[in-house]
Write a protein that holds these residues in place. Structure first.
Motif, PDB file in Angstrom:
ATOM      1  N   SER A 294       0.870  -1.173   0.000  1.00  0.00           N
ATOM      2  CA  SER A 294       0.000   0.000   0.000  1.00  0.00           C
ATOM      3  C   SER A 294       0.911   1.229   0.000  1.00  0.00           C
ATOM      4  CB  SER A 294      -0.896   0.018   1.244  1.00  0.00           C
ATOM      5  OG  SER A 294      -0.109   0.227   2.395  1.00  0.00           O
ATOM      6  N   SER A 374      -7.670   5.580   1.134  1.00  0.00           N
ATOM      7  CA  SER A 374      -7.482   4.173   1.544  1.00  0.00           C
ATOM      8  C   SER A 374      -8.077   3.934   2.926  1.00  0.00           C
ATOM      9  CB  SER A 374      -5.996   3.810   1.613  1.00  0.00           C
ATOM     10  OG  SER A 374      -5.382   4.052   0.401  1.00  0.00           O
ATOM     11  N   GLU A 378     -11.207   1.366   3.255  1.00  0.00           N
ATOM     12  CA  GLU A 378     -10.714   0.053   3.689  1.00  0.00           C
ATOM     13  C   GLU A 378     -11.835  -0.956   3.961  1.00  0.00           C
ATOM     14  OE1 GLU A 378      -8.139   0.100   7.091  1.00  0.00           O
ATOM     15  OE2 GLU A 378      -7.807  -2.060   6.943  1.00  0.00           O
ATOM     16  N   TYR A 381     -13.091  -2.201   0.621  1.00  0.00           N
ATOM     17  CA  TYR A 381     -12.125  -3.097  -0.040  1.00  0.00           C
ATOM     18  C   TYR A 381     -12.192  -4.493   0.568  1.00  0.00           C
ATOM     19  CZ  TYR A 381      -9.619   0.842  -2.239  1.00  0.00           C
ATOM     20  OH  TYR A 381      -9.276   1.946  -2.991  1.00  0.00           O
TER      21      TYR A 381
END
Lengths: 523, 77
Positions: A294, A374, A378, A381
Protein backbone atom coordinates in the motif's frame (compact mmCIF):
# COMPACT_ATOMS: atom_id res chain seq x y z
CA UNK A 1 33.47 18.09 -1.69
CA UNK A 2 31.83 15.48 -3.91
CA UNK A 3 30.98 12.28 -2.08
CA UNK A 4 31.78 10.19 -5.15
CA UNK A 5 35.21 11.74 -5.60
CA UNK A 6 38.58 10.20 -4.85
CA UNK A 7 39.32 13.07 -2.46
CA UNK A 8 36.27 12.12 -0.37
CA UNK A 9 37.46 8.51 -0.19
CA UNK A 10 40.83 9.78 1.06
CA UNK A 11 38.97 11.98 3.56
CA UNK A 12 37.04 8.93 4.87
CA UNK A 13 40.27 6.96 5.18
CA UNK A 14 42.06 9.77 7.03
CA UNK A 15 39.16 10.23 9.48
CA UNK A 16 39.02 6.46 10.09
CA UNK A 17 42.73 6.22 10.90
CA UNK A 18 42.88 9.32 13.10
CA UNK A 19 39.65 8.32 14.88
CA UNK A 20 41.04 4.99 16.03
CA UNK A 21 44.50 6.37 16.84
CA UNK A 22 42.92 8.97 19.13
CA UNK A 23 42.26 8.11 22.82
CA UNK A 24 38.58 7.17 23.34
CA UNK A 25 37.52 10.32 25.18
CA UNK A 26 38.74 12.56 22.30
CA UNK A 27 37.29 10.56 19.42
CA UNK A 28 34.23 12.83 19.31
CA UNK A 29 36.56 15.79 18.71
CA UNK A 30 37.90 14.02 15.61
CA UNK A 31 34.34 13.56 14.33
CA UNK A 32 33.52 17.21 15.02
CA UNK A 33 36.68 18.46 13.27
CA UNK A 34 35.99 16.16 10.32
CA UNK A 35 32.36 17.29 10.09
CA UNK A 36 33.27 20.98 10.16
CA UNK A 37 36.06 20.44 7.64
CA UNK A 38 33.69 18.54 5.34
CA UNK A 39 31.14 21.33 5.62
CA UNK A 40 33.64 24.12 4.99
CA UNK A 41 35.14 22.30 2.01
CA UNK A 42 31.66 21.66 0.58
CA UNK A 43 30.10 25.05 1.30
CA UNK A 44 31.99 27.53 3.50
CA UNK A 45 29.23 30.16 3.38
CA UNK A 46 26.69 27.83 5.00
CA UNK A 47 28.88 27.04 8.02
CA UNK A 48 28.02 30.32 9.76
CA UNK A 49 24.28 29.61 9.55
CA UNK A 50 24.81 26.11 10.95
CA UNK A 51 26.69 27.62 13.92
CA UNK A 52 23.90 30.18 14.47
CA UNK A 53 21.20 27.50 14.38
CA UNK A 54 23.17 25.37 16.85
CA UNK A 55 23.51 28.40 19.14
CA UNK A 56 19.73 29.05 19.04
CA UNK A 57 19.04 25.35 19.79
CA UNK A 58 21.59 25.29 22.60
CA UNK A 59 20.27 28.45 24.29
CA UNK A 60 16.63 27.35 23.96
CA UNK A 61 17.28 23.95 25.53
CA UNK A 62 19.34 25.47 28.36
CA UNK A 63 16.41 27.81 29.10
CA UNK A 64 13.97 24.87 29.05
CA UNK A 65 16.18 22.89 31.37
CA UNK A 66 16.48 25.84 33.76
CA UNK A 67 12.69 26.16 33.77
CA UNK A 68 12.30 22.46 34.63
CA UNK A 69 14.94 22.59 37.34
CA UNK A 70 13.44 25.72 38.95
CA UNK A 71 9.95 24.24 38.86
CA UNK A 72 11.00 20.96 40.50
CA UNK A 73 13.08 22.80 43.09
CA UNK A 74 10.25 25.22 43.94
CA UNK A 75 7.64 22.46 44.29
CA UNK A 76 9.96 20.26 46.34
CA UNK A 77 10.72 23.06 48.80
CA UNK A 78 7.03 24.01 49.17
CA UNK A 79 5.59 20.49 49.06
CA UNK A 80 3.91 20.84 52.47
CA UNK A 81 3.02 24.54 52.32
CA UNK A 82 1.29 24.89 48.96
CA UNK A 83 -2.23 23.66 48.24
CA UNK A 84 -3.00 21.38 45.30
CA UNK A 85 -4.55 24.30 43.38
CA UNK A 86 -1.51 26.52 44.01
CA UNK A 87 0.84 23.77 42.83
CA UNK A 88 -1.24 23.28 39.67
CA UNK A 89 -1.31 27.03 38.98
CA UNK A 90 2.47 27.21 39.33
CA UNK A 91 2.96 24.18 37.06
CA UNK A 92 0.72 25.78 34.41
CA UNK A 93 2.66 29.05 34.65
CA UNK A 94 5.95 27.18 34.10
CA UNK A 95 4.39 25.21 31.24
CA UNK A 96 3.29 28.45 29.59
CA UNK A 97 6.84 29.85 29.83
CA UNK A 98 8.24 26.64 28.34
CA UNK A 99 5.77 26.83 25.48
CA UNK A 100 6.87 30.41 24.69
CA UNK A 101 10.54 29.38 24.68
CA UNK A 102 9.83 26.44 22.38
CA UNK A 103 7.57 28.35 19.99
CA UNK A 104 9.99 31.30 19.71
CA UNK A 105 13.04 29.13 19.07
CA UNK A 106 11.26 26.95 16.50
CA UNK A 107 9.82 30.07 14.82
CA UNK A 108 13.32 31.54 14.60
CA UNK A 109 14.92 28.56 12.90
CA UNK A 110 11.91 27.97 10.64
CA UNK A 111 12.11 31.65 9.62
CA UNK A 112 15.76 31.03 8.75
CA UNK A 113 14.82 27.98 6.67
CA UNK A 114 12.06 29.86 4.82
CA UNK A 115 14.27 32.89 4.16
CA UNK A 116 17.25 30.94 2.90
CA UNK A 117 15.55 28.10 1.07
CA UNK A 118 12.10 29.14 -0.04
CA UNK A 119 12.41 32.84 -0.83
CA UNK A 120 15.20 32.01 -3.22
CA UNK A 121 13.13 29.31 -4.92
CA UNK A 122 10.06 31.51 -5.16
CA UNK A 123 11.70 34.69 -6.45
CA UNK A 124 14.59 33.43 -8.57
CA UNK A 125 13.64 32.32 -12.07
CA UNK A 126 15.03 28.96 -13.22
CA UNK A 127 16.68 30.42 -16.31
CA UNK A 128 18.56 33.66 -16.32
CA UNK A 129 16.11 36.56 -16.41
CA UNK A 130 15.98 39.97 -14.84
CA UNK A 131 14.76 38.35 -11.61
CA UNK A 132 17.93 36.32 -11.36
CA UNK A 133 19.91 39.54 -10.85
CA UNK A 134 17.93 40.36 -7.71
CA UNK A 135 19.08 40.10 -4.12
CA UNK A 136 17.35 36.72 -3.78
CA UNK A 137 19.62 35.17 -6.39
CA UNK A 138 22.61 35.92 -4.14
CA UNK A 139 21.16 33.85 -1.27
CA UNK A 140 23.09 30.64 -0.69
CA UNK A 141 21.03 27.75 0.60
CA UNK A 142 23.13 26.17 3.37
CA UNK A 143 24.00 22.55 2.68
CA UNK A 144 21.69 20.18 4.57
CA UNK A 145 19.52 22.97 6.01
CA UNK A 146 16.31 20.98 5.63
CA UNK A 147 17.80 18.03 7.49
CA UNK A 148 19.51 19.67 10.43
CA UNK A 149 16.57 22.05 10.94
CA UNK A 150 14.28 19.06 11.49
CA UNK A 151 16.84 17.43 13.79
CA UNK A 152 17.10 20.62 15.84
CA UNK A 153 13.30 20.97 16.10
CA UNK A 154 12.98 17.31 17.16
CA UNK A 155 15.65 17.74 19.84
CA UNK A 156 14.04 20.89 21.25
CA UNK A 157 10.58 19.25 21.28
CA UNK A 158 11.88 16.23 23.21
CA UNK A 159 13.58 18.51 25.75
CA UNK A 160 10.33 20.51 26.07
CA UNK A 161 8.41 17.30 26.73
CA UNK A 162 11.08 16.30 29.26
CA UNK A 163 11.61 13.00 27.46
CA UNK A 164 15.36 13.30 27.94
CA UNK A 165 18.02 15.62 29.30
CA UNK A 166 19.91 18.27 27.36
CA UNK A 167 23.42 18.30 25.97
CA UNK A 168 25.32 20.88 28.04
CA UNK A 169 28.42 20.85 25.84
CA UNK A 170 27.81 23.21 22.88
CA UNK A 171 30.38 21.43 20.72
CA UNK A 172 28.81 18.01 21.29
CA UNK A 173 25.47 19.47 20.21
CA UNK A 174 27.21 20.97 17.17
CA UNK A 175 28.62 17.52 16.39
CA UNK A 176 25.14 15.97 16.48
CA UNK A 177 23.75 18.56 14.05
CA UNK A 178 26.76 18.80 11.75
CA UNK A 179 27.80 15.11 11.68
CA UNK A 180 28.99 14.76 8.11
CA UNK A 181 27.50 11.31 7.28
CA UNK A 182 23.95 12.58 7.88
CA UNK A 183 24.09 16.27 7.09
CA UNK A 184 23.73 16.10 3.29
CA UNK A 185 20.83 13.66 2.88
CA UNK A 186 19.93 12.37 6.32
CA UNK A 187 18.98 10.07 7.93
CA UNK A 188 17.14 12.52 10.18
CA UNK A 189 18.74 11.29 13.36
CA UNK A 190 17.17 11.15 16.77
CA UNK A 191 19.36 12.84 19.41
CA UNK A 192 18.74 10.24 22.10
CA UNK A 193 19.84 7.40 19.82
CA UNK A 194 22.78 8.97 18.00
CA UNK A 195 24.41 11.45 20.40
CA UNK A 196 25.56 8.88 22.99
CA UNK A 197 27.22 6.86 20.22
CA UNK A 198 29.03 9.89 18.83
CA UNK A 199 30.50 10.76 22.21
CA UNK A 200 31.28 7.25 23.49
CA UNK A 201 34.74 5.76 23.03
CA UNK A 202 34.74 3.15 20.26
CA UNK A 203 37.25 0.31 19.94
CA UNK A 204 38.41 -1.01 16.60
CA UNK A 205 36.28 -4.09 15.92
CA UNK A 206 37.01 -6.40 12.97
CA UNK A 207 33.36 -7.38 12.48
CA UNK A 208 32.16 -3.74 12.39
CA UNK A 209 34.93 -2.70 10.00
CA UNK A 210 34.45 -5.70 7.71
CA UNK A 211 30.65 -5.52 7.51
CA UNK A 212 30.68 -1.73 7.33
CA UNK A 213 33.18 -1.80 4.46
CA UNK A 214 31.02 -4.30 2.54
CA UNK A 215 28.03 -2.01 2.88
CA UNK A 216 30.12 1.05 1.90
CA UNK A 217 31.27 -0.67 -1.32
CA UNK A 218 27.68 -1.75 -2.08
CA UNK A 219 26.58 1.88 -1.64
CA UNK A 220 29.18 3.18 -4.07
CA UNK A 221 28.17 0.39 -6.48
CA UNK A 222 24.51 1.46 -6.39
CA UNK A 223 25.35 5.15 -6.70
CA UNK A 224 28.03 5.06 -9.35
CA UNK A 225 27.21 1.96 -11.42
CA UNK A 226 23.41 2.23 -11.38
CA UNK A 227 22.20 5.74 -10.46
CA UNK A 228 24.96 7.72 -12.20
CA UNK A 229 24.90 5.56 -15.33
CA UNK A 230 21.10 5.93 -15.60
CA UNK A 231 21.11 9.69 -14.91
CA UNK A 232 21.90 10.90 -18.48
CA UNK A 233 19.18 8.60 -19.88
CA UNK A 234 16.61 10.09 -17.50
CA UNK A 235 17.79 13.64 -18.28
CA UNK A 236 17.32 12.86 -21.97
CA UNK A 237 13.88 11.39 -21.37
CA UNK A 238 12.48 14.33 -19.39
CA UNK A 239 14.01 16.95 -21.69
CA UNK A 240 11.91 15.82 -24.67
CA UNK A 241 9.48 12.97 -24.04
CA UNK A 242 6.95 14.27 -26.58
CA UNK A 243 8.61 12.37 -29.42
CA UNK A 244 8.72 8.98 -27.68
CA UNK A 245 6.22 6.13 -27.74
CA UNK A 246 3.99 5.76 -24.66
CA UNK A 247 5.60 2.46 -23.65
CA UNK A 248 9.06 4.04 -23.94
CA UNK A 249 7.97 6.92 -21.69
CA UNK A 250 6.60 4.44 -19.14
CA UNK A 251 9.81 2.38 -19.20
CA UNK A 252 11.77 5.57 -18.75
CA UNK A 253 9.68 6.53 -15.72
CA UNK A 254 10.36 3.10 -14.22
CA UNK A 255 14.09 3.59 -14.80
CA UNK A 256 13.79 6.98 -13.08
CA UNK A 257 12.33 5.33 -9.95
CA UNK A 258 15.18 2.83 -9.99
CA UNK A 259 17.70 5.65 -10.40
CA UNK A 260 16.15 7.59 -7.50
CA UNK A 261 16.20 4.54 -5.23
CA UNK A 262 19.77 3.56 -6.18
CA UNK A 263 20.95 7.17 -5.65
CA UNK A 264 19.28 7.76 -2.29
CA UNK A 265 19.70 4.26 -0.81
CA UNK A 266 23.23 4.10 -2.23
CA UNK A 267 24.11 7.22 -0.26
CA UNK A 268 22.59 5.66 2.86
CA UNK A 269 24.62 2.50 2.36
CA UNK A 270 27.83 4.51 1.97
CA UNK A 271 27.23 6.54 5.12
CA UNK A 272 25.70 3.77 7.25
CA UNK A 273 28.51 1.42 6.17
CA UNK A 274 31.17 4.01 7.03
CA UNK A 275 29.59 4.78 10.41
CA UNK A 276 29.46 1.05 11.14
CA UNK A 277 33.22 0.96 10.54
CA UNK A 278 33.48 3.63 13.25
CA UNK A 279 31.27 1.58 15.59
CA UNK A 280 28.29 3.94 15.14
CA UNK A 281 24.82 2.78 14.04
CA UNK A 282 22.94 5.32 11.94
CA UNK A 283 19.19 4.91 11.62
CA UNK A 284 18.00 2.95 8.57
CA UNK A 285 16.17 4.92 5.91
CA UNK A 286 15.03 2.12 3.59
CA UNK A 287 13.43 -1.26 4.10
CA UNK A 288 12.71 -2.86 0.70
CA UNK A 289 10.14 -0.18 -0.24
CA UNK A 290 9.14 -1.76 -3.55
CA UNK A 291 7.67 -4.76 -1.75
CA UNK A 292 5.07 -2.49 -0.16
CA UNK A 293 1.41 -3.48 -0.53
CA UNK A 294 0.00 0.00 0.00
CA UNK A 295 1.08 3.62 -0.37
CA UNK A 296 1.01 3.99 3.45
CA UNK A 297 3.36 1.04 3.78
CA UNK A 298 5.64 2.42 1.07
CA UNK A 299 6.16 5.61 3.04
CA UNK A 300 6.96 3.54 6.16
CA UNK A 301 9.72 1.85 4.16
CA UNK A 302 11.09 4.80 2.11
CA UNK A 303 12.85 7.72 3.85
CA UNK A 304 11.89 6.04 7.12
CA UNK A 305 13.41 8.68 9.39
CA UNK A 306 11.46 11.51 7.74
CA UNK A 307 8.26 9.51 8.21
CA UNK A 308 9.09 8.94 11.88
CA UNK A 309 9.80 12.64 12.39
CA UNK A 310 6.47 13.58 10.77
CA UNK A 311 4.58 11.04 12.91
CA UNK A 312 6.19 12.21 16.16
CA UNK A 313 5.98 15.98 15.65
CA UNK A 314 3.01 16.56 13.32
CA UNK A 315 0.70 13.53 12.97
CA UNK A 316 0.40 12.39 16.61
CA UNK A 317 0.27 15.93 18.14
CA UNK A 318 -2.63 16.77 15.80
CA UNK A 319 -4.46 13.45 16.28
CA UNK A 320 -4.04 13.60 20.07
CA UNK A 321 -4.67 17.32 20.50
CA UNK A 322 -7.54 18.36 22.80
CA UNK A 323 -9.87 19.20 19.90
CA UNK A 324 -8.77 16.04 18.02
CA UNK A 325 -9.56 13.73 20.94
CA UNK A 326 -12.93 15.47 21.63
CA UNK A 327 -13.97 15.14 18.00
CA UNK A 328 -12.72 11.52 17.70
CA UNK A 329 -14.80 10.49 20.70
CA UNK A 330 -18.08 11.44 18.99
CA UNK A 331 -18.19 8.56 16.49
CA UNK A 332 -16.03 6.62 14.02
CA UNK A 333 -16.68 9.08 11.17
CA UNK A 334 -15.39 11.98 13.29
CA UNK A 335 -12.38 9.87 14.22
CA UNK A 336 -11.60 9.37 10.52
CA UNK A 337 -12.03 13.13 9.92
CA UNK A 338 -9.42 13.90 12.59
CA UNK A 339 -7.00 11.37 11.08
CA UNK A 340 -7.63 12.84 7.61
CA UNK A 341 -6.76 16.30 8.90
CA UNK A 342 -3.57 14.97 10.50
CA UNK A 343 -2.58 13.14 7.29
CA UNK A 344 -3.30 16.28 5.21
CA UNK A 345 -1.04 18.36 7.46
CA UNK A 346 1.73 15.76 7.12
CA UNK A 347 1.60 15.73 3.34
CA UNK A 348 1.33 19.49 2.91
CA UNK A 349 4.41 19.79 5.14
CA UNK A 350 6.22 17.03 3.24
CA UNK A 351 5.52 18.65 -0.11
CA UNK A 352 6.75 22.03 1.11
CA UNK A 353 9.79 20.47 2.80
CA UNK A 354 10.93 19.13 -0.56
CA UNK A 355 10.73 22.57 -2.14
CA UNK A 356 8.64 25.69 -2.86
CA UNK A 357 7.26 24.42 -6.15
CA UNK A 358 3.68 23.59 -7.11
CA UNK A 359 4.88 20.21 -8.36
CA UNK A 360 6.07 19.21 -4.88
CA UNK A 361 2.79 20.38 -3.33
CA UNK A 362 0.88 18.37 -5.92
CA UNK A 363 3.09 15.33 -5.25
CA UNK A 364 2.32 15.67 -1.53
CA UNK A 365 -1.39 16.18 -2.21
CA UNK A 366 -1.58 13.06 -4.41
CA UNK A 367 0.01 10.87 -1.75
CA UNK A 368 -2.12 12.42 1.00
CA UNK A 369 -5.36 11.90 -0.94
CA UNK A 370 -4.47 8.27 -1.73
CA UNK A 371 -3.72 7.50 1.93
CA UNK A 372 -6.85 9.29 3.21
CA UNK A 373 -9.02 7.55 0.59
CA UNK A 374 -7.48 4.17 1.54
CA UNK A 375 -8.41 4.74 5.21
CA UNK A 376 -12.02 5.63 4.31
CA UNK A 377 -12.43 2.84 1.74
CA UNK A 378 -10.71 0.05 3.69
CA UNK A 379 -13.96 -1.56 4.94
CA UNK A 380 -15.32 -1.50 1.36
CA UNK A 381 -12.12 -3.10 -0.04
CA UNK A 382 -12.30 -5.82 2.60
CA UNK A 383 -15.92 -6.61 1.68
CA UNK A 384 -15.07 -6.83 -2.04
CA UNK A 385 -12.00 -8.99 -1.39
CA UNK A 386 -14.00 -11.42 0.78
CA UNK A 387 -16.85 -11.53 -1.72
CA UNK A 388 -14.41 -12.38 -4.52
CA UNK A 389 -12.89 -15.00 -2.17
CA UNK A 390 -9.40 -13.60 -2.62
CA UNK A 391 -7.08 -14.65 0.18
CA UNK A 392 -5.27 -11.67 1.69
CA UNK A 393 -1.92 -13.41 1.69
CA UNK A 394 -2.18 -15.18 -1.65
CA UNK A 395 0.78 -14.59 -3.99
CA UNK A 396 -1.27 -13.14 -6.91
CA UNK A 397 -3.08 -10.70 -4.59
CA UNK A 398 0.17 -9.58 -3.01
CA UNK A 399 1.71 -9.13 -6.48
CA UNK A 400 -1.32 -7.08 -7.55
CA UNK A 401 -1.00 -4.87 -4.45
CA UNK A 402 2.75 -4.35 -5.00
CA UNK A 403 2.25 -3.43 -8.66
CA UNK A 404 -0.63 -1.09 -7.82
CA UNK A 405 1.47 0.62 -5.12
CA UNK A 406 4.46 0.97 -7.42
CA UNK A 407 2.38 2.57 -10.18
CA UNK A 408 0.66 5.00 -7.77
CA UNK A 409 4.03 6.07 -6.34
CA UNK A 410 5.53 6.29 -9.83
CA UNK A 411 2.81 8.63 -11.12
CA UNK A 412 3.11 10.90 -8.10
CA UNK A 413 6.93 10.99 -8.46
CA UNK A 414 6.60 12.12 -12.08
CA UNK A 415 5.17 15.39 -10.77
CA UNK A 416 7.97 15.71 -8.21
CA UNK A 417 10.61 15.56 -10.96
CA UNK A 418 8.74 17.61 -13.58
CA UNK A 419 9.48 21.29 -14.10
CA UNK A 420 5.82 22.19 -13.95
CA UNK A 421 2.42 20.65 -13.28
CA UNK A 422 1.61 20.97 -17.00
CA UNK A 423 4.79 19.11 -17.94
CA UNK A 424 3.95 16.34 -15.47
CA UNK A 425 0.42 16.03 -16.90
CA UNK A 426 1.78 15.88 -20.45
CA UNK A 427 4.28 13.20 -19.43
CA UNK A 428 1.61 10.99 -17.91
CA UNK A 429 -0.73 11.77 -20.79
CA UNK A 430 1.92 10.58 -23.26
CA UNK A 431 1.99 7.16 -21.56
CA UNK A 432 -1.76 6.69 -22.03
CA UNK A 433 -2.31 8.34 -25.39
CA UNK A 434 0.65 7.25 -27.53
CA UNK A 435 0.05 3.59 -28.38
CA UNK A 436 2.81 2.81 -30.88
CA UNK A 437 4.60 -0.43 -30.04
CA UNK A 438 8.30 -0.07 -30.94
CA UNK A 439 9.98 -3.14 -32.34
CA UNK A 440 13.60 -2.30 -31.68
CA UNK A 441 15.84 -1.36 -28.75
CA UNK A 442 16.22 2.11 -30.25
CA UNK A 443 12.47 2.56 -30.33
CA UNK A 444 11.83 1.06 -26.88
CA UNK A 445 14.54 3.04 -25.11
CA UNK A 446 15.27 5.99 -27.40
CA UNK A 447 16.35 8.25 -24.52
CA UNK A 448 19.08 5.69 -23.69
CA UNK A 449 20.37 5.52 -27.23
CA UNK A 450 20.59 9.29 -27.56
CA UNK A 451 22.31 9.93 -24.20
CA UNK A 452 25.80 11.40 -24.10
CA UNK A 453 27.35 8.54 -22.13
CA UNK A 454 25.62 5.70 -23.90
CA UNK A 455 27.56 2.61 -24.89
CA UNK A 456 26.21 -0.93 -24.85
CA UNK A 457 28.82 -1.75 -22.18
CA UNK A 458 27.74 0.97 -19.72
CA UNK A 459 24.08 0.20 -20.37
CA UNK A 460 24.70 -3.51 -19.74
CA UNK A 461 26.53 -2.66 -16.50
CA UNK A 462 23.60 -0.53 -15.31
CA UNK A 463 21.08 -3.31 -16.12
CA UNK A 464 23.29 -5.95 -14.45
CA UNK A 465 23.50 -3.67 -11.42
CA UNK A 466 19.71 -3.36 -11.33
CA UNK A 467 19.31 -7.16 -11.52
CA UNK A 468 21.82 -7.55 -8.67
CA UNK A 469 19.95 -4.96 -6.62
CA UNK A 470 16.65 -6.84 -7.14
CA UNK A 471 18.24 -10.17 -6.15
CA UNK A 472 19.74 -8.55 -3.03
CA UNK A 473 16.31 -7.15 -2.11
CA UNK A 474 14.70 -10.61 -2.36
CA UNK A 475 17.46 -12.22 -0.29
CA UNK A 476 17.16 -9.44 2.31
CA UNK A 477 13.47 -10.37 2.86
CA UNK A 478 14.50 -13.73 4.30
CA UNK A 479 17.94 -13.06 5.74
CA UNK A 480 20.39 -10.11 5.86
CA UNK A 481 22.45 -10.15 2.64
CA UNK A 482 25.69 -9.50 4.51
CA UNK A 483 25.12 -12.55 6.71
CA UNK A 484 24.88 -14.65 3.53
CA UNK A 485 27.90 -12.89 1.99
CA UNK A 486 29.99 -13.49 5.11
CA UNK A 487 29.40 -17.25 4.86
CA UNK A 488 31.39 -17.20 1.60
CA UNK A 489 35.13 -18.04 2.10
CA UNK A 490 37.27 -14.98 2.85
CA UNK A 491 39.38 -15.29 -0.31
CA UNK A 492 36.32 -15.35 -2.53
CA UNK A 493 34.81 -12.39 -0.67
CA UNK A 494 37.99 -10.38 -1.24
CA UNK A 495 37.89 -11.20 -4.96
CA UNK A 496 34.25 -10.05 -5.24
CA UNK A 497 34.95 -6.82 -3.34
CA UNK A 498 38.05 -6.14 -5.44
CA UNK A 499 36.12 -6.64 -8.69
CA UNK A 500 33.37 -4.33 -7.40
CA UNK A 501 35.88 -1.61 -6.46
CA UNK A 502 37.66 -1.88 -9.83
CA UNK A 503 34.33 -1.62 -11.68
CA UNK A 504 33.33 1.40 -9.58
CA UNK A 505 36.68 3.11 -10.09
CA UNK A 506 36.73 2.41 -13.85
CA UNK A 507 33.16 3.25 -14.81
CA UNK A 508 32.60 5.87 -12.11
CA UNK A 509 35.53 7.87 -13.44
CA UNK A 510 34.60 7.31 -17.07
CA UNK A 511 30.97 8.30 -16.64
CA UNK A 512 30.50 11.55 -18.52
CA UNK A 513 27.54 12.52 -16.33
CA UNK A 514 28.36 15.10 -13.69
CA UNK A 515 27.91 12.85 -10.69
CA UNK A 516 28.94 15.33 -8.03
CA UNK A 517 25.54 15.67 -6.50
CA UNK A 518 23.13 13.25 -4.89
CA UNK A 519 19.47 13.80 -5.76
CA UNK A 520 18.17 14.17 -2.20
CA UNK A 521 20.99 16.62 -1.33
CA UNK A 522 18.94 19.26 -3.18
CA UNK A 523 16.51 19.28 -0.28
CA UNK B 1 -4.80 -6.01 34.45
CA UNK B 2 -2.24 -7.16 31.88
CA UNK B 3 -4.88 -9.59 30.64
CA UNK B 4 -7.23 -6.64 30.12
CA UNK B 5 -4.57 -4.95 28.01
CA UNK B 6 -3.95 -8.07 25.94
CA UNK B 7 -7.68 -8.53 25.43
CA UNK B 8 -7.99 -4.93 24.24
CA UNK B 9 -5.02 -5.32 21.88
CA UNK B 10 -6.55 -8.47 20.37
CA UNK B 11 -9.72 -6.54 19.48
CA UNK B 12 -7.57 -4.21 17.36
CA UNK B 13 -5.34 -6.85 15.71
CA UNK B 14 -6.41 -10.49 16.07
CA UNK B 15 -3.52 -11.73 13.91
CA UNK B 16 -0.68 -10.40 16.10
CA UNK B 17 0.99 -12.38 18.89
CA UNK B 18 1.04 -9.59 21.50
CA UNK B 19 2.27 -11.93 24.24
CA UNK B 20 5.57 -12.60 22.50
CA UNK B 21 6.19 -9.90 19.88
CA UNK B 22 8.80 -7.40 21.09
CA UNK B 23 9.16 -5.11 18.06
CA UNK B 24 5.62 -4.20 17.13
CA UNK B 25 6.60 -0.71 15.95
CA UNK B 26 10.19 -1.29 14.78
CA UNK B 27 9.10 -4.21 12.57
CA UNK B 28 6.22 -2.22 11.10
CA UNK B 29 3.60 -4.63 12.50
CA UNK B 30 1.49 -1.80 13.94
CA UNK B 31 0.56 1.13 11.71
CA UNK B 32 0.25 4.68 13.07
CA UNK B 33 -3.57 4.42 12.83
CA UNK B 34 -3.51 1.21 14.91
CA UNK B 35 -1.27 2.88 17.49
CA UNK B 36 -3.86 5.65 17.86
CA UNK B 37 -6.57 2.99 18.26
CA UNK B 38 -4.45 1.35 20.98
CA UNK B 39 -4.03 4.75 22.68
CA UNK B 40 -7.83 5.25 22.69
CA UNK B 41 -8.36 1.72 24.04
CA UNK B 42 -5.81 2.20 26.84
CA UNK B 43 -7.25 5.60 27.80
CA UNK B 44 -10.78 4.14 27.98
CA UNK B 45 -9.80 0.95 29.80
CA UNK B 46 -7.26 2.28 32.30
CA UNK B 47 -8.48 5.90 32.66
CA UNK B 48 -5.11 7.46 31.86
CA UNK B 49 -4.25 10.22 29.41
CA UNK B 50 -1.47 9.44 26.93
CA UNK B 51 0.09 12.62 25.52
CA UNK B 52 1.61 12.72 22.04
CA UNK B 53 5.07 13.00 23.62
CA UNK B 54 4.76 9.40 24.87
CA UNK B 55 4.08 7.95 21.42
CA UNK B 56 7.54 6.55 20.95
CA UNK B 57 8.51 3.11 19.60
CA UNK B 58 10.01 2.19 23.00
CA UNK B 59 6.57 2.60 24.65
CA UNK B 60 4.61 0.57 22.08
CA UNK B 61 7.04 -2.08 20.88
CA UNK B 62 5.50 -4.76 23.11
CA UNK B 63 2.53 -5.35 25.40
CA UNK B 64 4.99 -5.23 28.31
CA UNK B 65 6.28 -1.76 27.37
CA UNK B 66 2.67 -0.53 26.97
CA UNK B 67 1.89 -1.93 30.42
CA UNK B 68 4.93 -0.09 31.87
CA UNK B 69 3.72 3.12 30.26
CA UNK B 70 0.24 2.68 31.78
CA UNK B 71 1.72 2.15 35.23
CA UNK B 72 4.00 5.20 34.88
CA UNK B 73 1.08 7.39 33.84
CA UNK B 74 -1.08 6.05 36.68
CA UNK B 75 1.69 6.82 39.19
CA UNK B 76 2.11 10.35 37.78
CA UNK B 77 -1.61 11.00 38.25
Amino acid sequence: MSITSFSFVLFLLAVFVIYYLMPGKWQWVVLLAASLLFYILSQPAGALYLLLLTAVTYVATRMLEKNTRNRKCFLRERKETLSKEEKLAFKNKCKHKRKIILICSIALIVAGLISLKYLRQIFVAPQGTLQSQSLFSKIIVPLGISYYTLMAIGYMAEVYWENYGIERNFFKLLLFLSFFPHITQGPISDFETLAPQLCSPQKLDYRNVSRGFQRLVWGFFKKMLIADLLAPYIENLFSDFSQYAGIAVLLGAVLYMIQLYADFSGYMDIMCGYCEMLGIQLAENFKSPFFSRSVSEFWRRWHITLGEWLRKYIYYPIALSNWGVKLSQKNSVCKKIVLSIAISAVWIFTGLWHGAKWTFLLWGAINGVIIIASNWLEPFYEKVRKKLRVRDNSAPYRAFQMLRTFLLILFSEIFAISNSVRSGCLFIGRIFTEHTIPHSFRGLLPFVNGASNFTMVTFAIAIAGIVLMIIAAYVEKKKPVRDCFNKVPVGFRLVILTIAILLIASFGVQSSWNAEGFMYANF
Amino acid sequence: MMEQLLKGLKTIRQDVDFENEKELVENGILTSVEILMIVAMIEDTFEVKIPASKLRPANFNSAESMWNLIQTLQDEE
